[in-house]
Design a protein around this motif. Structure first.
Motif, PDB file in Angstrom:
ATOM      1  N   SER A  76       1.063  -1.213  -0.122  1.00  0.00           N
ATOM      2  CA  SER A  76      -0.066   0.251  -0.003  1.00  0.00           C
ATOM      3  C   SER A  76       0.834   1.211   0.045  1.00  0.00           C
ATOM      4  O   SER A  76       0.541   2.269  -0.568  1.00  0.00           O
ATOM      5  CB  SER A  76      -0.816   0.187   1.109  1.00  0.00           C
ATOM      6  N   ARG A  77       1.936   1.197   0.884  1.00  0.00           N
ATOM      7  CA  ARG A  77       2.860   2.375   0.684  1.00  0.00           C
ATOM      8  C   ARG A  77       3.516   2.657  -0.363  1.00  0.00           C
ATOM      9  O   ARG A  77       3.710   3.777  -0.888  1.00  0.00           O
ATOM     10  CB  ARG A  77       3.929   2.161   1.992  1.00  0.00           C
ATOM     11  N   GLN A  78       3.937   1.463  -1.291  1.00  0.00           N
ATOM     12  CA  GLN A  78       4.692   1.672  -2.354  1.00  0.00           C
ATOM     13  C   GLN A  78       3.558   2.222  -3.382  1.00  0.00           C
ATOM     14  O   GLN A  78       3.922   3.243  -4.250  1.00  0.00           O
ATOM     15  CB  GLN A  78       5.031   0.196  -2.893  1.00  0.00           C
ATOM     16  N   THR A  79       2.162   1.723  -3.238  1.00  0.00           N
ATOM     17  CA  THR A  79       1.338   2.094  -4.432  1.00  0.00           C
ATOM     18  C   THR A  79       1.001   3.485  -4.072  1.00  0.00           C
ATOM     19  O   THR A  79       0.926   4.395  -5.172  1.00  0.00           O
ATOM     20  CB  THR A  79      -0.114   1.411  -4.118  1.00  0.00           C
ATOM     21  N   SER A  80       0.990   4.001  -2.890  1.00  0.00           N
ATOM     22  CA  SER A  80       0.692   5.399  -2.643  1.00  0.00           C
ATOM     23  C   SER A  80       1.955   6.151  -3.083  1.00  0.00           C
ATOM     24  O   SER A  80       1.659   7.439  -3.545  1.00  0.00           O
ATOM     25  CB  SER A  80       0.505   5.622  -0.920  1.00  0.00           C
TER      26      SER A  80
END
Length: 518
Positions: A76-80
């Motif tokens: 999720s952090r990478q996507t964000s």
């Protein structure tokens, strides 16, 4: 937005971990109690092993869940992060595009709850259009309003107020002054949305001065055309493809003596005499194969009078429909002038035909363009038409024609007249005649020699009289010489007699004078 998402993910992670921890403790606390109640405290080892196994399994499953959650959180952090980079890249591209669009300024405009305006973003195009540094306008939005025409400010404010109330798109054109004081037209288009209690407009400003100037030129041309259409003395008519009149200028009604209401219910054929209408229809049919058709059929007034006209008919568009355009010129005065000119020419031809001198005129190639009857009679031709278009070789013998053309070219080349040139010719009876000719160069309006004007005069009788006079004078001279010889001999004899008388001492009988002897 990304910071909020990360905070939410961390909070969810801690809450999930706490829930799993509490669930494991609850299971551990419940298992021994359940075992004692069922078996009365027997089988402790076996039960202890079961309890440890269950605890281990629960802890293991919690560990797997935690690892899965950590992996999801990392993704999720990478996507964000990737989305954040894409948004930043997109914003940079938008700003780069806004800074390089010709005559366009991209902006983000905010009005807070207190009614205060400010620019969140303003592209480089603002400086290109108005010559004002965009940083100054971003710091103080009032600078932008100071350059707007005072008459256009209420219009702009009303557009933004309506957009605030209805969330409608702003689309307005206003006048502004750049730093040099030059008037420019700006079109503003912006889309509103609400953000944190404030109204925000994303849009662009476009310099439409060139288009406005073109609109002004077109409007002026349309006005000039309308003025020309209404004031020109020629007849201007527009009719549909069936021939019904759609529009006419005032000259039509004034000259043909019809009212505007009458013309509105008439067709083009109604303006012609009844006997000529079939011919008019045939003329209009020619437009199928020709862009323009010319007609010289006369129009007819309301009281039956016929007016000679030259009409040009062509197809075009009138109010987005195919139509016929007719432009006609009243030839009444021209006809009068033509008649007067024709009468003048007839009178001039009559005068030339009356005088006994031959008159003719030619072009640069010695082709006869006109003459009088005396010239045709001298050439032995029946009419003037038998001379026009011919050269001296068609009228005279080869030798005479060559001499005549040589004289013509001498006058044209030297641009000098030739007067009283005497030349012989052979008469119809075989005798020799004499003509005296004079030629002068003809010039156009620019002074260029375009031909020769000449006159001939038959001087045969005068030449013959001169020959007779010459012969008479010669005879008289011979007689005079004879008489003078006789007089001289008489004087000589008288002198001899006087000498003999003198020798004989007698008085002199004759008086002599040598002064009389020639």
């Amino acid at each position: 937005m990304l910071d909020n998402h990360m905070k939410w993910s961390e909070t969810a992670f801690y809450r999930a971990t706490a829930c799993l921890k509490y669930a494991a403790l609850a299971v551990i606390a419940a298992i021994p109690t359940a075992g004692c109640a069922e078996d009365g405290g027997s089988g402790g080892v076996f039960e202890h092993l079961e309890t440890d196994f269950i605890i281990i399994m629960i802890l293991l499953s919690n560990t797997v869940l935690l690892f899965g959650f950590l992996i999801w959180l990392r993704q999720s952090r990478q996507t964000s992060s990737r989305q954040s980079k894409e948004i930043d890249t997109r914003n940079r591209h938008i700003h780069l595009l806004g800074d390089n669009l010709p005559n366009v300024t991209v902006f983000q405009f905010t009005r807070n709850s207190n009614g205060e305006f400010s620019f969140n973003y303003l592209s480089q195009g603002y400086e290109h259009i108005l010559g004002i540094a965009r940083d100054r306008v971003i710091q103080d939005a009032r600078i932008a309003f100071d350059n707007i025409y005072e008459e256009d400010l209420p219009h702009l404010q009303a557009a933004y107020n309506q957009s605030t109330e209805n969330l409608s798109v702003v689309d307005v054109e206003i006048r502004v002054l750049d730093v040099s004081g030059t008037l420019k037209w700006i079109r503003i288009s912006a889309v509103p949305h609400q953000e944190k209690g404030a109204m925000v407009w994303d849009g662009f400003m476009q310099d439409v001065s060139a288009g406005k100037m073109m609109e002004g030129v077109l409007a002026e041309e349309n006005l000039n055309f309308q003025n020309l259409f209404e004031t020109i003395n020629d007849f201007l008519l527009v009719c549909d493809m069936d021939g019904s009149l759609l529009h006419t200028n005032p000259s039509v009604g004034r000259r043909l003596k019809y009212s505007g209401e009458e013309l509105a219910s008439m067709a083009l054929l109604d303006l012609y005499p009844r006997l000529l209408r079939d011919e008019v229809k045939q003329t209009l049919l020619l437009l199928a194969d020709n862009e323009t058709v010319l007609s010289n059929l006369p129009l007819q007034t309301n009281n039956g009078e016929q007016i000679p006209v030259d009409m040009n008919i062509f197809q075009g568009n009138w109010k987005n429909k195919r139509a016929l355009f007719c432009v006609a010129r009243d030839m009444t005065n021209s006809k009068k002038i033509e008649d007067a000119l024709r009468e003048s020419q007839r009178m001039l031809q009559l005068i030339m035909n009356t005088i006994p001198i031959c008159v003719f005129w030619k072009d640069r190639d010695s082709v006869y363009l006109g003459c009088n009857q005396a010239f045709t009679k001298m050439c032995g031709l029946p009419s003037i038409e038998d001379v026009v278009g011919k050269t001296p070789f068609d009228v005279f013998d080869q030798e005479s024609a060559a001499e005549i053309i040589e004289q013509d070219q001498q006058v044209i080349t030297a641009n000098e007249p030739l007067y009283n040139y005497l030349h012989a010719y052979t008469r119809t009876d075989g005798g020799t005649g004499w003509r005296e000719s004079s030629k002068i160069p003809l010039h156009d309006e620019e002074g260029v020699v375009v031909g020769v004007l000449g006159i001939w005069r038959d001087v045969t009788d005068q030449k013959q009289a001169e020959e007779r006079l010459k012969r008479t004078l010669e005879d008289m001279e011979r007689f005079n010489q004879l008489m003078r010889g006789r007089e001289r001999r008489t004087l000589e004899l008288k002198a001899e007699v006087n000498e003999l008388l003198k020798q004989q001492a007698q008085p002199i009988k004759y008086r002599t004078s040598s002064d009389t002897i020639i």
